[in-house]
Scaffold this active site. Structure first.
Site, PDB file in Angstrom:
ATOM      1  N   ASN A   1       0.891  -1.219   0.062  1.00 30.10           N
ATOM      2  CA  ASN A   1      -0.113  -0.009  -0.107  1.00 30.10           C
ATOM      3  C   ASN A   1       1.020   1.143  -0.091  1.00 30.10           C
ATOM      4  O   ASN A   1       1.330   1.618   0.858  1.00 30.10           O
ATOM      5  CB  ASN A   1      -0.825  -0.196   1.184  1.00 30.10           C
ATOM      6  CG  ASN A   1      -1.628   1.179   1.594  1.00 30.10           C
ATOM      7  OD1 ASN A   1      -1.884   1.986   0.670  1.00 30.10           O
ATOM      8  ND2 ASN A   1      -2.124   1.422   2.516  1.00 30.10           N
ATOM      9  N   TRP A   2       1.021   1.768  -1.207  1.00 30.93           N
ATOM     10  CA  TRP A   2       2.114   2.879  -1.356  1.00 30.93           C
ATOM     11  C   TRP A   2       1.498   4.194  -0.435  1.00 30.93           C
ATOM     12  O   TRP A   2       2.117   5.216  -0.373  1.00 30.93           O
ATOM     13  CB  TRP A   2       2.213   3.294  -2.655  1.00 30.93           C
ATOM     14  CG  TRP A   2       2.995   2.170  -3.418  1.00 30.93           C
ATOM     15  CD1 TRP A   2       3.480   0.968  -3.038  1.00 30.93           C
ATOM     16  CD2 TRP A   2       3.293   2.408  -4.865  1.00 30.93           C
ATOM     17  NE1 TRP A   2       4.328   0.305  -3.977  1.00 30.93           N
ATOM     18  CE2 TRP A   2       4.416   1.209  -5.099  1.00 30.93           C
ATOM     19  CE3 TRP A   2       3.588   3.223  -5.941  1.00 30.93           C
ATOM     20  CZ2 TRP A   2       4.871   0.817  -6.215  1.00 30.93           C
ATOM     21  CZ3 TRP A   2       4.070   3.158  -7.125  1.00 30.93           C
ATOM     22  CH2 TRP A   2       4.974   1.842  -7.228  1.00 30.93           C
ATOM     23  N   LYS A   3       0.191   4.275  -0.205  1.00 32.88           N
ATOM     24  CA  LYS A   3      -0.322   5.433   0.356  1.00 32.88           C
ATOM     25  C   LYS A   3      -0.127   6.618  -0.341  1.00 32.88           C
ATOM     26  O   LYS A   3      -0.085   6.540  -1.770  1.00 32.88           O
ATOM     27  CB  LYS A   3       0.088   5.589   1.665  1.00 32.88           C
ATOM     28  CG  LYS A   3       0.010   4.469   2.708  1.00 32.88           C
ATOM     29  CD  LYS A   3      -0.045   4.708   3.957  1.00 32.88           C
ATOM     30  CE  LYS A   3       0.026   3.430   4.793  1.00 32.88           C
ATOM     31  NZ  LYS A   3       0.115   3.502   6.134  1.00 32.88           N
TER      32      LYS A   3
ATOM     33  N   HIS B   1      -9.600   1.021   4.567  1.00 30.71           N
ATOM     34  CA  HIS B   1      -8.146   1.448   5.351  1.00 30.71           C
ATOM     35  C   HIS B   1      -8.460   2.306   6.475  1.00 30.71           C
ATOM     36  O   HIS B   1      -9.280   3.060   6.496  1.00 30.71           O
ATOM     37  CB  HIS B   1      -7.292   1.846   4.567  1.00 30.71           C
ATOM     38  CG  HIS B   1      -5.855   1.957   4.972  1.00 30.71           C
ATOM     39  ND1 HIS B   1      -5.544   2.936   6.038  1.00 30.71           N
ATOM     40  CD2 HIS B   1      -4.552   1.093   4.916  1.00 30.71           C
ATOM     41  CE1 HIS B   1      -4.187   2.454   6.360  1.00 30.71           C
ATOM     42  NE2 HIS B   1      -3.707   1.472   5.693  1.00 30.71           N
TER      43      HIS B   1
ATOM     44  N   GLU C   1      -7.024   4.689   8.035  1.00 33.44           N
ATOM     45  CA  GLU C   1      -6.683   6.128   7.306  1.00 33.44           C
ATOM     46  C   GLU C   1      -8.032   6.592   6.657  1.00 33.44           C
ATOM     47  O   GLU C   1      -8.213   7.831   6.890  1.00 33.44           O
ATOM     48  CB  GLU C   1      -5.308   6.266   6.605  1.00 33.44           C
ATOM     49  CG  GLU C   1      -4.262   5.843   7.468  1.00 33.44           C
ATOM     50  CD  GLU C   1      -2.986   5.453   6.797  1.00 33.44           C
ATOM     51  OE1 GLU C   1      -3.101   5.560   5.596  1.00 33.44           O
ATOM     52  OE2 GLU C   1      -2.217   4.999   7.227  1.00 33.44           O
TER      53      GLU C   1
ATOM     54  N   GLU D   1      -5.754  -4.897  10.456  1.00 34.57           N
ATOM     55  CA  GLU D   1      -4.619  -4.096  10.579  1.00 34.57           C
ATOM     56  C   GLU D   1      -4.904  -3.363  11.978  1.00 34.57           C
ATOM     57  O   GLU D   1      -5.711  -2.551  11.828  1.00 34.57           O
ATOM     58  CB  GLU D   1      -4.719  -3.031   9.701  1.00 34.57           C
ATOM     59  CG  GLU D   1      -4.255  -3.671   8.025  1.00 34.57           C
ATOM     60  CD  GLU D   1      -3.731  -2.511   7.370  1.00 34.57           C
ATOM     61  OE1 GLU D   1      -2.553  -2.744   6.757  1.00 34.57           O
ATOM     62  OE2 GLU D   1      -4.246  -1.555   6.769  1.00 34.57           O
TER      63      GLU D   1
ATOM     64  N   GLY E   1       2.314   2.039  10.969  1.00 32.59           N
ATOM     65  CA  GLY E   1       3.184   3.278  10.643  1.00 32.59           C
ATOM     66  C   GLY E   1       3.969   3.327  12.298  1.00 32.59           C
ATOM     67  O   GLY E   1       4.694   4.497  12.206  1.00 32.59           O
TER      68      GLY E   1
ATOM     69  N   SER F   1       3.275  -2.382  10.464  1.00 30.33           N
ATOM     70  CA  SER F   1       4.722  -2.347  10.546  1.00 30.33           C
ATOM     71  C   SER F   1       5.270  -3.910  10.302  1.00 30.33           C
ATOM     72  O   SER F   1       6.181  -4.383  10.954  1.00 30.33           O
ATOM     73  CB  SER F   1       5.293  -2.074  12.128  1.00 30.33           C
ATOM     74  OG  SER F   1       4.649  -0.704  12.257  1.00 30.33           O
TER      75      SER F   1
ATOM     76  N   GLY G   1       4.821   1.255   4.979  1.00 31.15           N
ATOM     77  CA  GLY G   1       5.983   1.841   4.906  1.00 31.15           C
ATOM     78  C   GLY G   1       7.331   0.891   3.895  1.00 31.15           C
ATOM     79  O   GLY G   1       7.890   1.198   3.208  1.00 31.15           O
TER      80      GLY G   1
HETATM   81  C1  PEP Z   1      -0.903  -0.092   6.060  1.00 27.04           C
HETATM   82  O1  PEP Z   1      -1.011   1.109   6.308  1.00 27.04           O
HETATM   83  O2  PEP Z   1      -1.695  -0.596   5.512  1.00 27.04           O
HETATM   84  C2  PEP Z   1       0.306  -0.526   6.718  1.00 27.04           C
HETATM   85  C3  PEP Z   1       0.287  -1.897   7.250  1.00 27.04           C
HETATM   86  O3  PEP Z   1       1.509   0.259   7.065  1.00 27.04           O
HETATM   87  P1  PEP Z   1       2.750   0.068   7.551  1.00 27.04           P
HETATM   88  O4  PEP Z   1       3.352  -1.277   7.129  1.00 27.04           O
HETATM   89  O5  PEP Z   1       3.662   1.006   7.495  1.00 27.04           O
HETATM   90  O6  PEP Z   1       2.636  -0.100   9.119  1.00 27.04           O
END
Ligand code: PEP
Length: 253
Positions: free
Chosen positions: A9-11, A96, A98, A168, A174, A214, A236
């Site tokens: 997921n590049w966001k 998601h 976010e 998640e 993050g 993470s 990330g």
């Molecule tokens: C995400 O936002 O889907 C995610 C898992 O982010 P990160 O790996 O950066 O925690």
């Protein structure tokens, strides 16, 4: 048996040239060294049409990070599921944390998005997960159960076959804090049970449930070793080919 899937997921990262360079690098690496799982990169909308024809479909698929809750028309700035599909993308991330937290996406809105995505032939990576206070209050099962029921449980079993669940925990996204492999296994098994109650054991056994939060090359192997963890949704660590490939390679001996 259900698919193992590692999705990036590049966001809101990567200019178009940067994204094209990353997709090219990943495509070359995975073509040369075939993955033992399905690999998806979910990019900003603006990258999709350029990246789609660059990818070797046998080793890497493409997805969007969102789509509209309306089919088409006067919704300035929105991108429909049909438009996403027309770029060559096969997946879309929906729900998601976010999007839920910063853009007010409710269970009802997500239900509409899921329906439109499926109607347009997209597979949906549907995210669920609790915030820290809910985890501390022991409410994580209740939270994910209501997120699943609120947006997905009016689907037919046939429609649900195109849903991937990404668990998640919001406190792990993050933050560098990862759920332990045991914490992930416990809630993944619970999610699978909830799916079985709604759609039957066979559908539940065939559903891919990814862990996200993470996830890194250093912890992926331990997480993926758990029987109900079928891969990861990676934020990330999906922005560098070496890190993302390191996580994909966790499926290798
Ligand atoms: C995400 O936002 O889907 C995610 C898992 O982010 P990160 O790996 O950066 O925690």
């Amino acid at each position: 048996m259900r698919k193992k899937i590692v999705a990036g997921n590049w966001k809101m990262n990567m200019t178009l040239p940067e994204g094209v360079a990353l997709a090219k690098e990943l495509n070359e690496q995975l073509t040369a060294d075939k993955p033992n799982c399905e690999v998806v990169i979910c990019t900003p909308f603006i990258h999709l049409a350029t990246i789609a024809p660059m990818l070797n479909d046998e080793v890497i698929k493409l997805g969007a990070e969102n789509c509209a809750d309306k089919a088409k028309g006067a919704y300035t700035g929105e991108v429909s599921a049909e438009m996403v599909k027309s770029t060559g993308a096969q997946y879309v991330i929906l729900g998601h944390s976010e999007r839920r937290a910063y853009y007010g996406e409710t269970a009802e809105i997500l239900k509409e998005k899921v329906k439109l995505a499926l109607a347009n032939g997209l597979k949906v990576i549907f995210c669920v997960g609790e915030v820290l206070e809910e985890r501390e209050a022991g409410k994580q099962n209740e939270v994910v159960s209501s997120q699943l029921a609120g947006s997905l449980f009016d689907l037919t079993a046939e429609e649900f076959a195109n849903i991937v669940i990404a668990y998640e925990p919001v406190w792990a996204i993050g933050t560098g804090k990862t759920a332990t492999a045991d914490q992930a296994q416990e809630i993944h098994a619970f999610i699978r049970k909830e799916i079985a109650k709604q759609f039957g054991e066979e559908v539940a056994q065939n559903t891919t449930i990814q862990y996200g939060g993470s996830c890194k090359p250093t912890n992926a192997k331990e997480l993926f070793a758990k029987p109900d963890v079928d891969g990861g949704l990676i934020g990330g660590a999906a922005l560098k080919a070496a890190d993302f490939k390191g996580i994909i390679d966790a499926w290798k001996e």
